[in-house]
Structure formats: C-alpha cells, structure tokens
Design a protein around this motif. Structure first.
Motif, mmCIF file in Angstrom:
data_model
loop_
_atom_site.group_PDB
_atom_site.id
_atom_site.type_symbol
_atom_site.label_atom_id
_atom_site.label_comp_id
_atom_site.label_asym_id
_atom_site.label_seq_id
_atom_site.Cartn_x
_atom_site.Cartn_y
_atom_site.Cartn_z
ATOM 1 N N GLU A 1 0.847 -1.194 0.000
ATOM 2 C CA GLU A 1 0.000 0.000 0.000
ATOM 3 C C GLU A 1 0.885 1.248 0.000
ATOM 4 O OE1 GLU A 1 -4.202 -0.929 2.118
ATOM 5 O OE2 GLU A 1 -2.554 -0.496 3.493
ATOM 6 N N ILE A 2 0.475 2.245 -0.757
ATOM 7 C CA ILE A 2 1.209 3.503 -0.823
ATOM 8 C C ILE A 2 0.384 4.602 -0.168
ATOM 9 C CG2 ILE A 2 2.327 5.200 -2.318
ATOM 10 C CD1 ILE A 2 3.634 2.424 -2.403
ATOM 11 N N GLY A 3 1.000 5.318 0.762
ATOM 12 C CA GLY A 3 0.341 6.434 1.428
ATOM 13 C C GLY A 3 1.079 7.735 1.169
ATOM 14 N N ALA A 4 0.429 8.839 1.477
ATOM 15 C CA ALA A 4 1.003 10.174 1.279
ATOM 16 C C ALA A 4 1.784 10.618 2.518
ATOM 17 C CB ALA A 4 -0.095 11.180 0.961
ATOM 18 N N HIS A 5 2.774 11.484 2.292
ATOM 19 C CA HIS A 5 3.657 11.920 3.388
ATOM 20 C C HIS A 5 4.096 13.368 3.173
ATOM 21 C CE1 HIS A 5 6.062 11.162 6.863
ATOM 22 N NE2 HIS A 5 7.235 11.053 6.253
ATOM 23 N N THR A 6 3.236 14.143 2.531
ATOM 24 C CA THR A 6 3.492 15.524 2.078
ATOM 25 C C THR A 6 4.403 15.513 0.858
ATOM 26 O OG1 THR A 6 5.448 16.103 3.403
ATOM 27 C CG2 THR A 6 3.267 16.435 4.422
ATOM 28 N N GLN A 7 4.607 16.694 0.314
ATOM 29 C CA GLN A 7 5.495 16.831 -0.842
ATOM 30 C C GLN A 7 6.946 16.997 -0.414
ATOM 31 O OE1 GLN A 7 4.576 19.006 -4.714
ATOM 32 N NE2 GLN A 7 5.719 20.581 -3.605
ATOM 33 N N ASP A 8 7.217 17.944 0.496
ATOM 34 C CA ASP A 8 8.592 18.319 0.827
ATOM 35 C C ASP A 8 9.013 17.944 2.234
ATOM 36 O OD1 ASP A 8 9.377 19.836 -1.648
ATOM 37 O OD2 ASP A 8 7.596 20.974 -1.092
ATOM 38 N N HIS A 9 8.218 17.117 2.917
ATOM 39 C CA HIS A 9 8.527 16.680 4.275
ATOM 40 C C HIS A 9 8.764 17.872 5.211
ATOM 41 C CE1 HIS A 9 10.192 14.199 7.544
ATOM 42 N NE2 HIS A 9 9.685 13.156 6.903
ATOM 43 N N PRO A 10 7.862 18.845 5.237
ATOM 44 C CA PRO A 10 8.026 19.973 6.152
ATOM 45 C C PRO A 10 7.551 19.611 7.555
ATOM 46 C CG PRO A 10 5.979 20.214 4.980
ATOM 47 C CD PRO A 10 6.626 18.954 4.441
ATOM 48 N N ILE A 11 7.902 20.445 8.514
ATOM 49 C CA ILE A 11 7.273 20.372 9.826
ATOM 50 C C ILE A 11 5.950 21.112 9.683
ATOM 51 C CG2 ILE A 11 7.461 20.967 12.260
ATOM 52 C CD1 ILE A 11 9.478 18.846 11.282
ATOM 53 N N LEU A 12 4.869 20.379 9.579
ATOM 54 C CA LEU A 12 3.576 20.980 9.218
ATOM 55 C C LEU A 12 3.119 22.022 10.223
ATOM 56 C CD1 LEU A 12 1.828 17.740 7.935
ATOM 57 C CD2 LEU A 12 2.310 19.779 6.558
ATOM 58 N N ALA A 13 3.426 21.823 11.501
ATOM 59 C CA ALA A 13 2.982 22.776 12.522
ATOM 60 C C ALA A 13 3.605 24.156 12.335
ATOM 61 C CB ALA A 13 3.307 22.245 13.916
ATOM 62 N N SER A 14 4.701 24.230 11.580
ATOM 63 C CA SER A 14 5.368 25.522 11.356
ATOM 64 C C SER A 14 4.785 26.279 10.166
ATOM 65 C CB SER A 14 6.864 25.304 11.133
ATOM 66 O OG SER A 14 7.103 24.653 9.886
ATOM 67 N N LEU A 15 3.854 25.652 9.440
ATOM 68 C CA LEU A 15 3.266 26.263 8.247
ATOM 69 C C LEU A 15 1.867 26.780 8.555
ATOM 70 C CD1 LEU A 15 4.196 23.528 5.593
ATOM 71 C CD2 LEU A 15 5.570 25.490 6.330
ATOM 72 N N ASP A 16 1.411 27.762 7.770
ATOM 73 C CA ASP A 16 0.026 28.188 7.927
ATOM 74 C C ASP A 16 -0.904 27.136 7.323
ATOM 75 O OD1 ASP A 16 -0.248 28.650 5.095
ATOM 76 O OD2 ASP A 16 0.511 30.696 5.331
ATOM 77 N N VAL A 17 -2.180 27.270 7.593
ATOM 78 C CA VAL A 17 -3.155 26.250 7.205
ATOM 79 C C VAL A 17 -3.149 26.007 5.706
ATOM 80 C CG1 VAL A 17 -5.617 25.705 7.124
ATOM 81 C CG2 VAL A 17 -4.631 26.665 9.189
ATOM 82 N N GLU A 18 -3.072 27.090 4.921
ATOM 83 C CA GLU A 18 -3.119 26.949 3.464
ATOM 84 C C GLU A 18 -1.905 26.180 2.950
ATOM 85 O OE1 GLU A 18 -3.653 29.781 5.116
ATOM 86 O OE2 GLU A 18 -5.824 29.977 4.741
ATOM 87 N N GLU A 19 -0.725 26.466 3.518
ATOM 88 C CA GLU A 19 0.481 25.781 3.039
ATOM 89 C C GLU A 19 0.487 24.320 3.491
ATOM 90 O OE1 GLU A 19 5.122 26.891 2.187
ATOM 91 O OE2 GLU A 19 4.151 27.801 3.927
ATOM 92 N N GLN A 20 -0.018 24.051 4.681
ATOM 93 C CA GLN A 20 -0.161 22.657 5.113
ATOM 94 C C GLN A 20 -1.036 21.887 4.128
ATOM 95 O OE1 GLN A 20 -0.952 21.695 9.292
ATOM 96 N NE2 GLN A 20 -0.667 23.855 9.797
ATOM 97 N N GLN A 21 -2.158 22.477 3.783
ATOM 98 C CA GLN A 21 -3.080 21.798 2.874
ATOM 99 C C GLN A 21 -2.439 21.580 1.513
ATOM 100 O OE1 GLN A 21 -7.121 22.524 3.315
ATOM 101 N NE2 GLN A 21 -7.711 22.106 1.206
ATOM 102 N N ARG A 22 -1.699 22.580 1.032
ATOM 103 C CA ARG A 22 -1.028 22.427 -0.270
ATOM 104 C C ARG A 22 -0.038 21.264 -0.241
ATOM 105 N NH1 ARG A 22 -1.071 28.134 -0.386
ATOM 106 N NH2 ARG A 22 1.061 28.258 0.430
ATOM 107 N N GLN A 23 0.721 21.149 0.838
ATOM 108 C CA GLN A 23 1.715 20.083 0.960
ATOM 109 C C GLN A 23 1.056 18.704 0.960
ATOM 110 O OE1 GLN A 23 5.153 19.573 1.356
ATOM 111 N NE2 GLN A 23 5.452 21.640 0.576
#
Length: 318
Positions: free
Chosen positions: A207-229
């Motif tokens: 099974e293949i799952g998603a793990h964001t695009q650039d492996h950011p620390i999501l809590a450091s991003l705003d909501v829109e950028e988290q969603q984009r990732q």
C-alpha cells in the motif's frame, strides 16, 4: 528460546485483545550503515519479520482499520509501515516482506521522487564522507569542525540536523546546498524511489500512502500551506498509481511539535481513511484513526525485540 516467544505471544493474546500494533520503519539497508546505526540491515530485518510472521498476525493497514471498526481484529494484529519512500523499501525490504507474506504500507514524500535526497540524508552523507576530516559549517553558524572517528561524525551530523530540522523546507534546502558548496562535496546517488519504482512497489502489493510533498514540519506552516503540501502528495501519488490514496503519515509525527489538531482536521477533510503519528502505543476501536500510534523496538536480539513489542501492546494508547 522458543518457549519464551510462545509465552510472549500468549500474553499478547490474553492481555492485548483488540489492540493494533503498527511498526514504523524508514529504511532497510542492504548492509550495516555506520552513519545510520539505527536503521536495520537486511539480515536484521529478516529475523524481525520472521518473528512477526510466526508470533503475530500481519495485516494490511486498510484491513486493520476495517477490522477495528467491525470489532473483528485478529489476536496480535500488526501492521508494518515505512516513512519517506526510500528505494531500499523496494529493493531490500519488499523481498523480505514477500518471503514471510507480510503486507506493508509505504508513505512517500513525493517531492523527492525526482532524484533529490532528503536533507537529513544529505547531511549524513556529507559528514560521513571519509574523504573529508574537516568541515566548513558557517552555513549553520558553527565554527569549522574536525572529525576523527565514526562516532564524532555521527554526533556532528545529528547536531547539524537538529539545528536545521525546523527551518522552512525551502530555507532548509538552501542551507544544505550551501554546506555542500562550502565543502566542495559531491551528492550521493538518489536514495528515494522514482514514480516508476513507486508503481512497481504498489504492483507488488504494498500500500502507498502520502507523506506531504517536501517533508516539512507541518505545525510551522500556515493552514493553506499545510493543505497544499498534503494535497500535492496525495494528488501526485494518485496520478502515479491511478487509484485513490487513502492513508497519510505526519512528517516527524509528534503532536504539537510537528503537527497540530488543525493538521489532523485537514487530513480528515481531504478524505484519508487514516493517518499515523510517531507517538508510541497501540490503536483500538476508540482511537482517532487520523492520529494512530506507532512503535518499533530497537533491540538487537529477537527475545528483547519481542518483549518490548509485547510491552508496547500492554502500554495502551498513552
């Protein structure tokens, strides 16, 4: 020895009913890697999976979630997962998983499927290069450092990783690029799977799952950028696989430090069936399926490995 394993398996059945163990791995290297001593090598992973197959009930993550919801989870149920999307998940881990009939899920950070390596691996490769005994580290605000053995290289590499891990992913990449330039270092061969290799792994039943695009620390991003990732990773994988991607893993994976309840809400809204953290423990029917817990014993012997896994089952969700 066999009696000890049988006793541990019985204790799991008796005291950990309806509890799901999810193992977390990243890489399985072909041979011991001195700069990555915590990553299992093939022979070590083989006995771990042999133990899992003999004393547990390996199950796919999709099937495990259905079983939890319907109260039909088998005794000593266990899932095997991998984060990031390393090529050795396909070349080293998958043949061993297939040998023992163990399903698995691999979460892919899709931004690295074009041939670039993750920032932490680039640092480990840079500092682990024995052609260099001294490093210009002005890019991370550290004075020039000398290393004289493997342990000093590992300590220095992890010191640098700790300093840059929580930077914005663009800045993080720029800092690592500068470190390579300042030290006239060569990039290591691509460690991550290409789209074709991701397809091959899925074709083999993983099974293949998603793990964001650039492996950011999501809590450091705003909501829109988290969603984009998150969306970028999901959509890229769905194009590669021609099928829905229903599972997600939070990069780094600690609630509040690395992702927030708001992040979990985004994941739910996007229609994922599950998401996994890196908090230790197990999952039950009462768990938040978008913040499932994972654990992997780090012991180098089968009995200790089995004992610590059983104790994790008894620990519960906290």
């Amino acid at each position: 020895m066999a009696l000890t394993h049988q006793l541990l398996a019985w204790l799991g059945k008796a005291f950990a009913k309806n509890k799901l163990n999810i193992l977390i791995y990243h890489q399985v290297v072909a041979q011991h890697d001195v700069m990555r001593p915590s990553e299992p090598f093939a022979e070590e992973f083989d006995w771990q999976m042999q133990l899992v197959a003999k004393y547990y009930t390996p199950i796919s993550l999709s099937d495990a979630i259905k079983a939890l919801k319907s109260d039909t989870l088998p005794d000593n149920a266990i899932c095997v997962t991998f984060d990031d999307g390393y090529l050795n998940n396909l070349t080293v881990a998958e043949p061993i998983l297939r040998k023992y009939g163990i399903p698995a899920t691999v979460y892919v950070a899709t931004g690295y499927s074009g041939g670039s390596n993750m920032f932490n691996d680039r640092i480990l490769d840079l500092i682990g290069d024995t052609q260099h005994a001294q490093f210009n580290l002005s890019a991370v605000g550290i004075e020039k450092q000398s290393v004289n053995d493997t342990q000093s290289r590992i300590r220095l590499a992890h010191k640098i990783i700790g300093k840059i891990k929580y930077l914005h992913f663009d800045e993080r990449n720029e800092v690592v690029d500068r470190l390579y330039r300042d030290n006239q270092a060569q990039e290591y061969d691509a460690r991550m799977m290409t789209p074709a290799q991701i397809q091959e792994l899925a074709f083999k039943g993983v099974e293949i799952g998603a793990h964001t695009q650039d492996h950011p620390i999501l809590a450091s991003l705003d909501v829109e950028e988290q969603q984009r990732q998150i969306v970028a990773s999901k959509e890229a994988l769905e194009i590669i696989l021609s099928q829905p991607v229903k599972h997600f893993a939070y990069p780094n994976g600690k609630l509040n430090d690395d992702y927030s309840e708001q992040t979990a809400d985004i994941v739910k809204t996007l229609g994922f069936d599950s998401a996994v953290s890196t908090h230790w423990g197990i999952s039950t029917v009462a768990s938040d399926f978008h913040q499932m817990r994972r654990f992997t014993p780090w012991d180098a012997t089968p009995v200790k490995f089995h004992l610590r896994m059983m104790l994790n089952q008894l620990r519960g969700e906290q």
